[in-house]
Design a protein around this motif. Structure first.
Motif, mmCIF file in Angstrom:
data_model
loop_
_atom_site.group_PDB
_atom_site.id
_atom_site.type_symbol
_atom_site.label_atom_id
_atom_site.label_comp_id
_atom_site.label_asym_id
_atom_site.label_seq_id
_atom_site.Cartn_x
_atom_site.Cartn_y
_atom_site.Cartn_z
ATOM 1 N N VAL A 29 0.851 -1.204 0.000
ATOM 2 C CA VAL A 29 0.000 0.000 0.000
ATOM 3 C C VAL A 29 0.881 1.247 0.000
ATOM 4 C CG1 VAL A 29 -1.627 1.354 1.386
ATOM 5 C CG2 VAL A 29 -1.991 -1.104 1.081
ATOM 6 N N PHE A 30 1.922 1.252 0.806
ATOM 7 C CA PHE A 30 2.838 2.391 0.823
ATOM 8 C C PHE A 30 3.507 2.570 -0.539
ATOM 9 C CE2 PHE A 30 2.083 2.458 5.238
ATOM 10 C CZ PHE A 30 2.692 3.570 5.808
ATOM 11 N N GLU A 31 3.968 1.470 -1.113
ATOM 12 C CA GLU A 31 4.680 1.542 -2.392
ATOM 13 C C GLU A 31 3.749 1.953 -3.532
ATOM 14 O OE1 GLU A 31 7.430 -1.305 -5.311
ATOM 15 O OE2 GLU A 31 6.509 -2.127 -3.502
ATOM 16 N N ASP A 32 2.580 1.355 -3.597
ATOM 17 C CA ASP A 32 1.662 1.624 -4.712
ATOM 18 C C ASP A 32 1.202 3.068 -4.742
ATOM 19 O OD1 ASP A 32 1.905 -0.994 -5.477
ATOM 20 O OD2 ASP A 32 -0.094 -1.618 -4.796
ATOM 21 N N HIS A 33 1.060 3.660 -3.566
ATOM 22 C CA HIS A 33 0.534 5.031 -3.486
ATOM 23 C C HIS A 33 1.631 6.064 -3.245
ATOM 24 C CE1 HIS A 33 -3.736 3.851 -3.541
ATOM 25 N NE2 HIS A 33 -3.345 2.802 -2.843
ATOM 26 N N GLY A 34 2.868 5.621 -3.090
ATOM 27 C CA GLY A 34 3.967 6.546 -2.870
ATOM 28 C C GLY A 34 3.817 7.368 -1.611
ATOM 29 N N ILE A 35 3.324 6.737 -0.540
ATOM 30 C CA ILE A 35 3.056 7.493 0.685
ATOM 31 C C ILE A 35 4.204 7.345 1.682
ATOM 32 C CG2 ILE A 35 0.550 7.455 0.453
ATOM 33 C CD1 ILE A 35 0.465 5.114 2.406
ATOM 34 N N ASP A 36 4.342 8.377 2.517
ATOM 35 C CA ASP A 36 5.352 8.388 3.572
ATOM 36 C C ASP A 36 4.789 7.889 4.893
ATOM 37 O OD1 ASP A 36 7.574 9.847 2.096
ATOM 38 O OD2 ASP A 36 5.923 11.278 1.893
#
Length: 460
Positions: A366-373
């Motif tokens: 989820v972090f990787e797919d959405h580019g979230i910190d």
């Protein structure tokens, strides 16, 4: 410098000691007065004002240039200290004084600080109300009829009331972050394993961690550096540098209106000041979370608690400890594991070998797919509720089970071993609300940079 003990943070106190504007003994004396003034909160389990005042001077003189030089802290009463007993809030250990400090306490002392008191807690850290039948209920500084959260309720209440500038708690499923949210302070759960865990009355070696509670993000960063040995700088960051996920499913469902309004207002504030907010979902993760959370706790506590006793309190048997449990909710939880219904090893092995790896994979994707910190959500679905509601609490007109309701949002981060920080969310109501940011495991310092930027945004 005037000693505004509700506002003065640990960093400012140490700076004042070093520049000579405040004597450590005078500061400690003011804290002792504050402890007496707020004794009705029942926040402290072990406390000696004379020791506090004397040791403040001694610690400062011994380590005049250290990062915590002369600073008194409060520690949850499940963290081993040689200057005060470590009871875990349970009858069998009330007179148990360890022969060695926990490693986290040694780090505090090496950095020039010291443990000035031990704080009350939910019995054996097995709950979130801090309503302890053995040592009494801890009370919320904002309304003494309300719970402070738990299980680190005494530390949170002491910090919120200005009795101590900061302190140590422990967090298995939310026990630093939940009381921080309910008392209006900051609670940090580091990446699991970041801090040494020896010398702590355990629940689960897989999930337990010590965590600091304080009144500023800079203090949390200070203590994180001391406790972890990570001396990397926490950057002065701007919100525009961060992309933050908003997981509406589960985290934002069935919220108390006060919580919903406060958090939505702050999401708008974060966005208006440059943070990029994106909707995300962890939908596939929840069956794995359920299959991991309680199986690991129940299986490990029945092994980890006896191991602690054997190493640190050999004169106390596990049978005596269980027989002395006074809080009905804790007794029920432990008793459920003594018979044929005890958590089977097969469920534990599946939790560790199947469900945890899959949770971490989904979480990371989820972090990787959405580019979230990081992700952001309400720390708890509801604010503090009246003392005595250990079984159920009112949530939107319905009676909801107390423990799973309060840990609903904090549990996932604990299970994947991620760092999380709860910040006070500005509210118009009388009771505090917490807003939490969780990051990927290992991203503790960058999470603190985000928290620092968010803290500024929410206080402007």
């Amino acid at each position: 410098m005037t000693l505004d003990l509700e506002q003065l943070d640990a960093t400012a106190a140490v700076e004042a000691f070093k520049d000579g504007s405040v004597a450590p003994a005078a500061y400690a004396e003011a804290l002792a007065g504050r402890a007496a003034e707020y004794s009705n909160l029942n926040a402290l389990q072990s406390f000696d004002p004379e020791y506090l005042i004397r040791t403040a001077t001694e610690a400062f003189q011994a380590h005049p240039e250290a990062p915590l030089s002369g600073l008194p802290l409060v520690a949850k009463d499940n963290i081993n200290t040689t200057n005060y007993p470590t009871s875990g809030g349970t009858k069998a250990l009330l007179d148990h004084t360890p022969t060695n400090d926990a490693s986290v306490v040694k780090r505090i002392i090496h950095a020039g600080g010291f443990i000035g008191a031990k704080s009350r807690m939910h019995e054996l850290a097995f709950g979130i109300t801090s309503n302890n039948a053995i040592t009494g209920a801890v009370r919320n500084p904002h309304d003494s009829n309300m719970i402070p959260g738990g299980s680190s309720g005494g530390t949170a209440a002491a910090v919120a009331a200005g009795i101590f500038p900061a302190g140590l708690g422990t967090d298995t499923g939310g026990s630093c972050r939940i009381p921080a949210a309910l008392c209006g302070v900051i609670g940090f759960r580091p990446t699991t394993g970041r801090y040494a865990g020896d010398g702590v009355v355990p629940i689960s070696h897989t999930r337990d961690t010590v965590g600091p509670l304080a009144r500023s993000v800079r203090d949390i960063a200070l203590f994180d550096g001391v406790l972890s040995g990570d001396t990397s700088a926490v950057a002065e960051a701007k919100l525009a540098e961060f992309t933050i996920g908003v997981p509406r499913q589960m985290f934002y469902e069935d919220l108390d209106p006060v919580v919903a309004q406060a958090v939505e207002t702050q999401l708008s504030s974060l966005s208006s000041q440059g943070a990029k907010l994106v909707e995300v979902s962890f939908e596939p993760i929840w069956p794995h979370n359920e299959a991991f959370s309680f199986p690991v706790v129940f299986y490990e506590v029945m092994r980890d608690l006896p191991a602690y006793l054997a190493k640190h309190a050999a004169d106390v048997t596990f049978e005596a400890l269980v027989a002395g449990i006074g809080s009905p909710d804790v007794a029920g939880a432990i008793d459920s594991q003594l018979g044929d219904d005890a958590m089977p090893e097969a469920a534990y092995r599946a939790a560790m070998d199947i469900h945890r790896p899959e949770m971490r994979r989904i979480y990371g994707k989820v972090f990787e797919d959405h580019g979230i910190d990081a992700i952001v959500f309400p720390t708890t679905p509801l604010p503090a509720r009246p003392i005595g509601g250990d079984e159920t609490v009112d949530l939107n007109g319905e009676q909801a089970p107390t423990f799973p309701t309060y840990i609903r949002n904090t549990d996932l981060g604990s299970n994947v071993g991620a760092p999380g920080i709860s910040l006070p969310c500005p509210v118009t109501s009388d009771l505090p609300v917490g807003i939490e940011f969780d990051a990927l495991p290992g991203q503790d310092r960058s999470l603190l940079a985000l928290a620092g930027a968010a803290e500024k945004a929410m206080t402007q």
